[in-house]
Design a protein around this motif. Structure first.
Motif, PDB file in Angstrom:
ATOM      1  N   THR A   1       0.845  -1.188   0.000  1.00 50.17           N
ATOM      2  CA  THR A   1       0.000   0.000   0.000  1.00 50.17           C
ATOM      3  C   THR A   1       0.879   1.237   0.000  1.00 50.17           C
ATOM      4  O   THR A   1       1.752   1.387   0.860  1.00 50.17           O
ATOM      5  CB  THR A   1      -0.911   0.023   1.245  1.00 50.17           C
ATOM      6  OG1 THR A   1      -1.711  -1.137   1.216  1.00 50.17           O
ATOM      7  CG2 THR A   1      -1.803   1.247   1.228  1.00 50.17           C
TER       8      THR A   1
ATOM      9  N   TYR B   1       2.683   4.440 -12.963  1.00 46.14           N
ATOM     10  CA  TYR B   1       3.435   3.359 -12.331  1.00 46.14           C
ATOM     11  C   TYR B   1       3.872   2.354 -13.388  1.00 46.14           C
ATOM     12  O   TYR B   1       3.123   2.038 -14.307  1.00 46.14           O
ATOM     13  CB  TYR B   1       2.577   2.632 -11.292  1.00 46.14           C
ATOM     14  CG  TYR B   1       2.263   3.459 -10.073  1.00 46.14           C
ATOM     15  CD1 TYR B   1       1.019   4.051  -9.905  1.00 46.14           C
ATOM     16  CD2 TYR B   1       3.220   3.645  -9.074  1.00 46.14           C
ATOM     17  CE1 TYR B   1       0.734   4.808  -8.786  1.00 46.14           C
ATOM     18  CE2 TYR B   1       2.929   4.400  -7.953  1.00 46.14           C
ATOM     19  CZ  TYR B   1       1.693   4.979  -7.815  1.00 46.14           C
ATOM     20  OH  TYR B   1       1.406   5.726  -6.707  1.00 46.14           O
TER      21      TYR B   1
ATOM     22  N   PRO C   1      -2.248  -3.645  -9.908  1.00 49.42           N
ATOM     23  CA  PRO C   1      -2.824  -2.686  -8.955  1.00 49.42           C
ATOM     24  C   PRO C   1      -4.224  -3.140  -8.569  1.00 49.42           C
ATOM     25  O   PRO C   1      -4.992  -3.600  -9.415  1.00 49.42           O
ATOM     26  CB  PRO C   1      -2.861  -1.378  -9.748  1.00 49.42           C
ATOM     27  CG  PRO C   1      -2.787  -1.758 -11.173  1.00 49.42           C
ATOM     28  CD  PRO C   1      -2.212  -3.134 -11.275  1.00 49.42           C
TER      29      PRO C   1
ATOM     30  N   THR D   1      -6.317  -1.216  -5.991  1.00 50.88           N
ATOM     31  CA  THR D   1      -7.150  -0.025  -5.834  1.00 50.88           C
ATOM     32  C   THR D   1      -6.307   1.201  -6.141  1.00 50.88           C
ATOM     33  O   THR D   1      -5.082   1.152  -6.129  1.00 50.88           O
ATOM     34  CB  THR D   1      -7.701   0.133  -4.401  1.00 50.88           C
ATOM     35  OG1 THR D   1      -6.594   0.320  -3.519  1.00 50.88           O
ATOM     36  CG2 THR D   1      -8.493  -1.064  -3.974  1.00 50.88           C
ATOM     37  N   GLY D   2      -6.973   2.308  -6.359  1.00 51.53           N
ATOM     38  CA  GLY D   2      -6.270   3.559  -6.594  1.00 51.53           C
ATOM     39  C   GLY D   2      -6.019   3.775  -8.072  1.00 51.53           C
ATOM     40  O   GLY D   2      -6.240   2.905  -8.911  1.00 51.53           O
TER      41      GLY D   2
ATOM     42  N   GLU E   1      -3.747   4.539 -11.422  1.00 51.87           N
ATOM     43  CA  GLU E   1      -2.419   4.177 -11.928  1.00 51.87           C
ATOM     44  C   GLU E   1      -1.694   5.339 -12.546  1.00 51.87           C
ATOM     45  O   GLU E   1      -0.492   5.261 -12.759  1.00 51.87           O
ATOM     46  CB  GLU E   1      -2.581   3.119 -13.010  1.00 51.87           C
ATOM     47  CG  GLU E   1      -2.357   1.733 -12.546  1.00 51.87           C
ATOM     48  CD  GLU E   1      -2.238   0.799 -13.716  1.00 51.87           C
ATOM     49  OE1 GLU E   1      -3.230   0.109 -13.980  1.00 51.87           O
ATOM     50  OE2 GLU E   1      -1.176   0.790 -14.359  1.00 51.87           O
TER      51      GLU E   1
ATOM     52  N   THR F   1      -2.364   4.203  -3.791  1.00 50.86           N
ATOM     53  CA  THR F   1      -2.520   3.009  -4.629  1.00 50.86           C
ATOM     54  C   THR F   1      -2.129   1.789  -3.833  1.00 50.86           C
ATOM     55  O   THR F   1      -1.263   1.861  -2.965  1.00 50.86           O
ATOM     56  CB  THR F   1      -1.611   3.111  -5.870  1.00 50.86           C
ATOM     57  OG1 THR F   1      -1.690   4.407  -6.402  1.00 50.86           O
ATOM     58  CG2 THR F   1      -2.019   2.118  -6.941  1.00 50.86           C
ATOM     59  N   THR F   2      -2.784   0.662  -4.130  1.00 47.47           N
ATOM     60  CA  THR F   2      -2.399  -0.616  -3.526  1.00 47.47           C
ATOM     61  C   THR F   2      -2.099  -1.593  -4.646  1.00 47.47           C
ATOM     62  O   THR F   2      -2.837  -1.666  -5.632  1.00 47.47           O
ATOM     63  CB  THR F   2      -3.533  -1.173  -2.650  1.00 47.47           C
ATOM     64  OG1 THR F   2      -3.868  -0.191  -1.690  1.00 47.47           O
ATOM     65  CG2 THR F   2      -3.100  -2.434  -1.931  1.00 47.47           C
TER      66      THR F   2
END
Lengths: 193, 175
Positions: free
Chosen positions: A13, A35, A43, A45-46, A48, A72-73
Motif C-alpha cells: 500500500t 506506475y 494494482p 485499488t487507486g 495508476e 494506490t495498492t
C-alpha cells in the motif's frame, strides 16, 4: 482483513504525495505520473496515472509545489518487477508551446514507514546543434514516445540526456503478508534519499 | 534455497574531471548463485548536467537471485566513461562494491580509480585523451595481481541499493 495460513500473495500500500519540484530555469510546470511494474504485479485499488495542476514559483522561495496525492495498492506473488513511479514534468517555453522539462523514475520503497525521495529529472538531448536550435524555435523538443521507457534499463546506451531539476516525492508504505511469505525487508525506519 | 532481491538504481556520479558521463555496470556472483530474473549488466545513458557537478543516470536495477551458499556474495562493478561532444569515449574510472548483506534500503558511495601510465603516457593523455585500460575487467573486483598496478584516484558513484532476503533465517543466517 483475514489472516491466512500460508499466503501466496502479498500487498503493497502506497500513500504519499508528489510534493513539488526544484527547477532553477523553468516555471509554470505540471507533472504527469504513472506506475511501471513487472508481470507478477497488479494494482488493486487507486489510480495508476494522473496529472497535477500547473504551479508557479512564489516570490519568497523558488520552490514549485504540487502537493498531489498518491494512493494506490498493489498485489503480487514476487518482489521482482517492484513498482516504479515514473514522473514527467512539462511546461511552456518562450513561445507558449508545451514542452517536456524532465523525466524521472524511482522505485517505490519496500520497507514499511515514511520515506522521502528526490528524483533527478532529465530530458533527451538533441544530437546536432542545428536540431537544438530548430527545436527551440519551433517548440518541438525531443521527447520519449512512451515515458515508461525511463523505468527500464535496456536500450539506454545510445541516449544522451541533460539533467536539469529534481522532483520531491514522499511515501508512507505498508505491506501485508510479506513476512509470512518469508521476505525480510529490513527495519521499519524512515529513510531519506 | 534462499532468495535475494536487489532493487534499486545507479543514481549518478560526481568528482570527475568532466561531467558528460555514462557508466557500464555488471553484477558478479559466485558459482552457487543463480539469476532468476533481471538483467545483470548494462550501460546507462550519457548525462550532461545543466547545473552542478553531478551527472544523474537513475538507472534501475531489479535482480532476483537464488542461492545455495553464502560464498560469492554479489558484487556490482562499474566503469565510468566520458563521452565528449564528438562522440568519442574515454575511460574515467573503475570501481566495485559489494551488494549489502542486510535487508533494507542502503545508500552507497562507490569510489573509483584509473590506471596510471608512464609520464610520457600521462602527457599524451593531457593532450589527446585515451590512456591505459585493463585488458581483463575481472581485475576490477578481484584482488589477485593488483600489486602490479599503479593507479590514480577518480570520482565517486552513488548507488541506492535495496535488499530483500527470503528464507535466509531458515538456514540460520543472521544479517
Amino acid at each position: 482483513m483475514e489472516t491466512t495460513g500460508n499466503p501466496s500473495v502479498f500487498l503493497l500500500t502506497v500513500n504519499g504525495q508528489i510534493e513539488g519540484a526544484n527547477f532553477p530555469d523553468y516555471d509554470n510546470l505540471y507533472c504527469k505520473y504513472c506506475y511501471v511494474y513487472g508481470h507478477d504485479w497488479a494494482p488493486t485499488t487507486g489510480l495508476e496515472e494522473g496529472i497535477t495542476q500547473i504551479t508557479s514559483k512564489s516570490i519568497q522561495s523558488h520552490r514549485l509545489i504540487w502537493n498531489f496525492p498518491l494512493e494506490t495498492t498493489f498485489k503480487s506473488t514476487n518482489p521482482s518487477g517492484w513498482p516504479q513511479l515514473v514522473v514527467s514534468v512539462y511546461g511552456p517555453d518562450v513561445f507558449g508551446n508545451d514542452v517536456v522539462r524532465g523525466y524521472g523514475a524511482t522505485h517505490i520503497p519496500f520497507t514499511p514507514g515514511q520515506h522521502t525521495r528526490t528524483i533527478p529529472m532529465f530530458v533527451p538531448e538533441p544530437t546536432w546543434r542545428l536540431q537544438k536550435f530548430t527545436g527551440w524555435l519551433l517548440g518541438r523538443r525531443p521527447e520519449y514516445t512512451d515515458p515508461k521507457v525511463v523505468a527500464q534499463g535496456e536500450g539506454r546506451e545510445v541516449t544522451r540526456v541533460r539533467s536539469q531539476g529534481f522532483v520531491t516525492v514522499s511515501f508512507h508504505i505498508m505491506t501485508k503478508d510479506m513476512k509470512k511469505m518469508g521476505y525480510d525487508t529490513g527495519p521499519s525506519t524512515p529513510s531519506t534519499v | 534455497m534462499a532468495e535475494l532481491h536487489i532493487i534499486g538504481q545507479i543514481i549518478g556520479a560526481s568528482g570527475f574531471p568532466e561531467n558528460s558521463l555514462f557508466c557500464k555496470w555488471g553484477v558478479h556472483t559466485g558459482g552457487a548463485w543463480r539469476l532468476l530474473s533481471g538483467l545483470k549488466e548494462g550501460q546507462t545513458q550519457v548525462d550532461i548536467p545543466q547545473t552542478g557537478d553531478m551527472a544523474y543516470w537513475s538507472h534501475p536495477i531489479d535482480l532476483h537471485y537464488a542461492t545455495k551458499g553464502l560464498q560469492g556474495w554479489p558484487k556490482i562493478h562499474l566503469q565510468v566513461w566520458h563521452q565528449d561532444s564528438f562522440g568519442r569515449c574515454q575511460l574515467y574510472g573503475y570501481g566495485y562494491c559489494h551488494v549489502p548483506s542486510s535487508p533494507g534500503h542502503h545508500r552507497i558511495t562507490c569510489v573509483t580509480w584509473r590506471p596510471l601510465g608512464s609520464w610520457q603516457e600521462q602527457l599524451a593523455q593531457m593532450f589527446v585523451g585515451g590512456g591505459p585500460q585493463l585488458r581483463n575487467p575481472d581485475l576490477i573486483y578481484s584482488g589477485a595481481d593488483r600489486y602490479r598496478l599503479h593507479t590514480e584516484t577518480m570520482g565517486t558513484v552513488e548507488l541506492e541499493l535495496g535488499v530483500i532476503m527470503r528464507h535466509f533465517d531458515k538456514y540460520g543466517v543472521e544479517s
